[in-house]
Scaffold this active site. Structure first.
Site, PDB file in Angstrom:
ATOM      1  CD  GLU A 169     -14.968   8.726  18.431  1.00 25.05           C
ATOM      2  OE1 GLU A 169     -16.202   8.878  18.758  1.00 25.05           O
ATOM      3  OE2 GLU A 169     -14.191   9.881  17.825  1.00 25.05           O
ATOM      4  NE  ARG A 205     -16.583  10.828  21.732  1.00 24.13           N
ATOM      5  CZ  ARG A 205     -16.466  11.598  23.071  1.00 24.13           C
ATOM      6  NH1 ARG A 205     -17.411  11.170  24.167  1.00 24.13           N
ATOM      7  NH2 ARG A 205     -15.739  12.416  23.161  1.00 24.13           N
ATOM      8  CB  SER A 227     -10.766  11.587  19.675  1.00 25.61           C
ATOM      9  OG  SER A 227     -10.722  12.594  20.317  1.00 25.61           O
TER      10      SER A 227
END
Ligand code: EPU
Length: 338
Positions: free
Chosen positions: A334, A164, A238
């Protein structure tokens, strides 16, 4: 060039958080970017690049110039014996692009079906799901330098993809605007089926050699069952990254909580399921104002209606403290918090 002022960003972020952009310019081409760069005032202004708004948490109004990326178009670049190269404008919807490649008979992106957001945002956070990451299919991208106005083509090395993560979240953040992305779909096509949820679908259905369309349908079904549809319930996917710990730390946690969901990584470290950790601390359904922990998946924070950014962040910090208190692990958000 049309400069919009006092623009509400609420419709432009999937969490549905209120914030106002002082100035916003829509970008449909490289030339549009250069017009901004060459502009006597806007050229030097700090800039924020907005894609589909599916990975940002807006906690305040935007003093920066917002560049809303709307570059469109999809095309076949090249058919080679070993791969098909396809390209899409950064403003294209990611999921529609995936569905289009399949419809053309070019499989390879099906595991990334239904990931919210735009094509241009996909490399920024190296989107990943069900055993596949963008970097596994990445060929190159076109971008415009926001200081010099020069168009560049960047390959995988310079993008520095991580979990990510990419150079566009660090050195090139706010500096480079991605206009087009090219993906490499390897031939012959081979399904990526190692992820637990997909293995379960195979067992349940009795289909041992699924087609790409079958994998696409499974991924859509799994995501729809677990993840809230941003069109109905605001969210940014998320909210935390899955933390990576040392084998010793993991053993220590297993000693106290044998159930902890964990995946050993090739380098010897261990990835823990943040959703499990948050769930174990009893957060499902808990709320601060309009912001809440999703009932079906503790890793996702949602907007039950009228949430503001500070409520989301207060909830996020309380979760971080409670997970740290019980497991000694610091969870990292995130999405990009603005
Ligand atoms: N779990 C719980 N309780 C929960 C949530 C999860 O016990 O409330 C357990 C699950 O049972 C499972 C494990 O935790 O055993 C992991 O959950 P899941 O398989 O749903 O995946 P994840 O780790 O929660 C990651 C990505 C998702 C991606 C899925 C599928 C991150 C931060 N998230 O989620 O990506 O779709 O895997 O590959 O890496 C996103 O980045 O926005 C995103 C949705």
């Amino acid at each position: 060039m049309h400069i919009e002022s006092g623009v509400s960003l609420k419709p432009f972020n999937t969490f549905g958080l209120p914030a106002v952009a002082q100035q916003l310019v829509r970008i449909g081409s490289d030339a549009d970017v250069r017009r901004v760069v060459d502009h006597p005032q806007l050229g030097r202004a700090p800039k924020f690049i907005l894609g589909g708004g599916s990975n940002i948490i807006l906690t305040r109004d935007m003093p920066q110039l917002v560049l809303k990326v709307e570059v469109s178009g999809r095309r076949l670049v090249e058919e080679r014996p070993d791969a098909v190269i396809v390209e899409a404008g950064a403003g294209e919807n990611w999921h529609e692009f995936v569905a289009w490649t399949l419809a053309q008979g070019w499989p390879g992106l099906e595991n990334l079906a239904l990931v919210p957001g735009t094509v241009g945002a996909a490399p920024v956070q190296n989107i990943g799901a069900y055993g596949l990451e963008l970097k596994d299919r990445f060929e190159s991208l076109d971008a415009v330098d926001l200081v010099t106005g020069r168009s560049v083509t960047l390959g995988p090395a310079i993008c520095a993809f991580g979990y990510r993560d990419s150079v566009f979240k660090h050195e090139l953040a706010g500096r480079t605007l991605i206009t087009r992305v090219r993906l490499r779909l390897p031939r012959p096509w081979q399904p990526v089926l190692g992820y637990l949820d997909l293995e379960r679908k195979m067992r349940e259905s009795g289909v041992a050699a699924p087609s790409a369309q079958q994998v696409f349908d499974w991924v859509c079904a799994i995501r729809r069952a677990k993840l809230p549809d941003p069109a109905r319930l605001g969210n940014a996917g998320s909210f935390f990254k899955n933390p990576v710990v040392t084998p010793e730390q993991c053993r220590d946690i297993i000693g106290r909580d044998p159930e902890v969901v964990h995946y050993p990584l090739p380098d010897g470290s261990v990835k823990l399921a943040a959703g499990w950790l948050i769930d174990a601390c009893g957060w499902k359904g808990k709320a601060v104002g309009g912001a809440a922990v999703y009932e079906k998946q503790a890793l996702v924070l949602v907007n039950r209606g009228g949430a503001i950014g500070s409520e989301v962040m207060t909830l996020a910090r309380a979760i971080q403290e409670s997970v740290y208190g019980r497991f000694g692990i610091r969870l990292e958000p995130e999405p990009v918090v603005v």
